[in-house]
Write an enzyme that holds these catalytic residues in place. Structure first.
Site, PDB file in Angstrom:
ATOM      1  N   SER B 179       0.838  -1.194   0.000  1.00  0.00           N
ATOM      2  CA  SER B 179       0.000   0.000   0.000  1.00  0.00           C
ATOM      3  C   SER B 179       0.882   1.256   0.000  1.00  0.00           C
ATOM      4  O   SER B 179       1.670   1.420  -0.929  1.00  0.00           O
ATOM      5  CB  SER B 179      -0.958  -0.055   1.203  1.00  0.00           C
ATOM      6  OG  SER B 179      -1.950   0.922   1.065  1.00  0.00           O
ATOM      7  N   ASP B 342      -9.317  -5.305  -4.240  1.00  0.00           N
ATOM      8  CA  ASP B 342      -8.821  -4.098  -3.583  1.00  0.00           C
ATOM      9  C   ASP B 342      -9.746  -2.918  -3.878  1.00  0.00           C
ATOM     10  O   ASP B 342     -10.048  -2.640  -5.042  1.00  0.00           O
ATOM     11  CB  ASP B 342      -7.408  -3.814  -4.114  1.00  0.00           C
ATOM     12  CG  ASP B 342      -6.621  -2.828  -3.267  1.00  0.00           C
ATOM     13  OD1 ASP B 342      -7.226  -1.931  -2.674  1.00  0.00           O
ATOM     14  OD2 ASP B 342      -5.388  -2.966  -3.234  1.00  0.00           O
ATOM     15  N   HIS B 375      -8.080  -5.019  -0.005  1.00  0.00           N
ATOM     16  CA  HIS B 375      -6.754  -4.396   0.028  1.00  0.00           C
ATOM     17  C   HIS B 375      -5.832  -5.105   1.024  1.00  0.00           C
ATOM     18  O   HIS B 375      -4.680  -5.404   0.718  1.00  0.00           O
ATOM     19  CB  HIS B 375      -6.969  -2.932   0.425  1.00  0.00           C
ATOM     20  CG  HIS B 375      -5.763  -2.063   0.382  1.00  0.00           C
ATOM     21  ND1 HIS B 375      -5.073  -1.778  -0.780  1.00  0.00           N
ATOM     22  CD2 HIS B 375      -5.120  -1.377   1.370  1.00  0.00           C
ATOM     23  CE1 HIS B 375      -4.063  -0.952  -0.504  1.00  0.00           C
ATOM     24  NE2 HIS B 375      -4.063  -0.707   0.793  1.00  0.00           N
TER      25      HIS B 375
END
Lengths: 395, 395
Positions: B179, B342, B375
């Site tokens: 991320s 995600d 995610h």
């Protein structure tokens, strides 16, 4: 082109008095906004609303059997203005490309009705007629505010049912709507299966799962944080409404209802005169644009109505044990339309609905609506599906 | 099982002192949290920070050439605790399944470093060492608050570079992170192409487009609405910090970083003693859970740091004309890992990165990480990719 689409999208989400000026054949009908009033309404939660007024509009003519009617149910930030124009030169309704004389939903053949929901968001746009927290509570002579009874999505349907009864409608050839309108169409199909021939949910879901409940809580949270919210009591003279909180709430809806290409034209530019690399309070251009668009929308909307709309969505199909239990009641033909880039009701929600309907043995068509606008493709991009809709209506 | 995954996900996002207790082989190393200090740092925006302190941890041994190093960069709400335990019985780091003796990133072979970023969120968790708005401004003797200079993501890299220099690192066999950690890895690859052999961005993006800029503005907006925010000036004794606004901000991150299955266990139940159908202020169980989880996280975090972290992300690759200009500088081998569900950096962001790298002629592998957490699959679900990572490191 992208700029026009973005503008159209922003406006489609705003009060429909500012709806997108989609290029239309000259034949677009002039429609009249009317008001339906009903009294002594008892909500599904058991509270009584002495008087309800909602706006609506119609096109076409109801036949003698009362069975050529179509109801179009609106999205979260929409109102009855799905088709037609209120006057020459005024903007057309959001689905005017597929509703009108000779169009997919042919008003030469069908009697088409669309109404404002209860607790409609656009209470200050000059076109929307609704009943909700801003309405006068006859018991106090002041606005209901948060004393207004909770409204479930099923209540939307019950009020629409009274409207249809008043117009002499006996059967619905079609119930259709986009987004929250799709939820209403499904709620209709479960509530009155014996009177509905076809259901066309567009960019919707047959399940309002915990993920969706959580997102709508996120949508409304800026309102509750705004110091002007004052637990919903902000209508008195001299008080400021929670406009900032409402604008931030509307901003979330605006962004989530679109997709990456819709904002691409802003690039990563700073807003004019701003320097995000050097001042923590400075803004990017896309932020400035969204701030201004959201504030303009907040000024014609009401924060309490936003909270009640959120709750109505969270209570979608609340009287049934499951989506399957609700949908199994329907005897209709179905046409599910989804946007693959939808960030609100992701494609999965729609394909799961199709799979459920097939498991239940219901006839179901499926189509995708595409474009750069994500969720909103189902509001502003329906024209390419006209033939599919026409075929669906002929079955 | 779902409950455990949700808990793991919530905790993974929280301060890493509360990180997920992933089942591990007994060999997990004990690591020590250390502090790196550097002085006279000039930000990319041109401001001077007299003293910077950040926490870090290492495992393995740097070889004589200084070229067997790996740096692991952390996600938005993470810190240096990517691997190892601080003591027996304490939780392991978030990527401990792939970092350790004999594991995919083998600490018998590599010298692995992970540090807390500047303006780290978890300033009150007792483990994180960072410099930001809560730190003392030597010019005033009070916390910097919003007088702290804006930090760009490139500043994260520059401070990490000073840390690596202090440790004698000359080359990086791998830069990797999930991320925001993926963004840092990419920023590293563009900033110091001559010292990096491999880059593994996980659940990231090579472009922080206007859509992403808008979403991070949405994330931070509850903080700005909280009346306790007071333009960032809330550190004085007797003042309450904007905990409610920060909690709502963290709630958005929590929900968007997961996916529908992660919340499914809550169903549509009302919270205990609550009746959402009859009282507008009443809550669903999923809302109550998210409220409490977010509040617990807010209590160990800082609102101003949240704003600065948002800005650092919005300034990703800000010194380059385009993502292509930035990535074309890299001479590394790449391994892009994406989660198809995600909702933060959607799959498209990742496949576009892969396409861009291929267009630039860079060697690039691609893999998907799956699971119920959207995610966060890239944080808690990496174990199945261990062999792919091992193979990538052997090329």
């Amino acid at each position: 082109m992208k700029r026009r689409l973005l503008l159209a999208a922003t406006l489609a989400l705003a009060a429909l008095s500012q709806a997108p000026a989609i290029a239309q054949p000259a034949a677009t009908e002039i429609v009249e906004k009317k008001v339906f009033e009903t009294t002594g309404y008892v909500t599904r939660g058991g509270a009584t609303i002495p008087t309800i007024r909602i706006g609506y509009q119609t096109a076409g003519t109801l036949n003698a059997a009362g069975d050529n009617a179509v109801i179009v149910t609106h999205f979260f930030s929409g109102n009855s203005h799905a088709f037609g124009r209120y006057a020459e030169g005024q903007p057309a309704g959001y689905w005017d490309a597929i509703i009108g004389p000779g169009r997919a939903i042919d008003t030469n053949r069908y009697f088409v009705i669309s109404s404002d929901t209860l607790v409609n968001l656009n209470v200050r746009d000059g076109r929307t007629v609704t009943t909700g927290p801003v309405s006068m509570n006859p018991a106090t002579g002041r606005p209901w505010a948060l004393d207004f009874p909770v409204i479930a999505m099923r209540d939307f349907i019950e009020v629409q049912k009274r409207l249809l009864d008043s117009l002499g409608v006996r059967r619905l050839a079609l119930v259709t709507g986009a987004s929250m309108g799709a939820l209403q169409a499904i709620e209709w199909a479960a509530a009155y299966p014996q009177m509905i021939d076809r259901v066309m949910p567009v960019i919707g879901s047959s399940e309002f799962d915990p993920w969706a409940i959580a997102w709508l809580d996120i949508w409304e949270s800026p309102i509750r944080l705004d110091p002007n919210f004052n637990n919903g009591d902000y209508y008195a003279q001299g008080r400021e409404p929670p406009t900032r909180g409402l604008a931030e709430a509307l901003k979330i809806v605006t962004v989530q209802a679109q997709d990456r290409p819709a904002l691409a034209r802003f690039g990563r530019r700073a807003a004019e005169g701003q320097d995000p690399l050097r001042r923590i309070g400075d803004r990017f251009e896309v932020e400035r644009f969204l701030d201004e668009a959201a504030l303009a929308r907040a000024r014609v909307s009401d924060a309490n109505h936003f909270l009640y709309l959120v709750r109505a969505n969270q209570l979608f199909l609340h009287e049934y044990a499951s989506s399957e239990a609700a949908l199994s009641r329907s005897q209709a033909r179905w046409f599910v339309v989804a946007s693959p880039t939808d960030r609100v009701f992701m494609l999965d929600y729609n394909t799961e609905m199709v799979a459920l309907l097939r498991r239940l043995g219901r006839p179901v068509d499926f189509a995708e609506v595409t474009g750069p606008l994500g969720h909103l493709n189902g509001v502003v991009g329906m024209a390419p599906l006209a033939d599919r809709i026409r075929a669906f209506l002929q079955n």
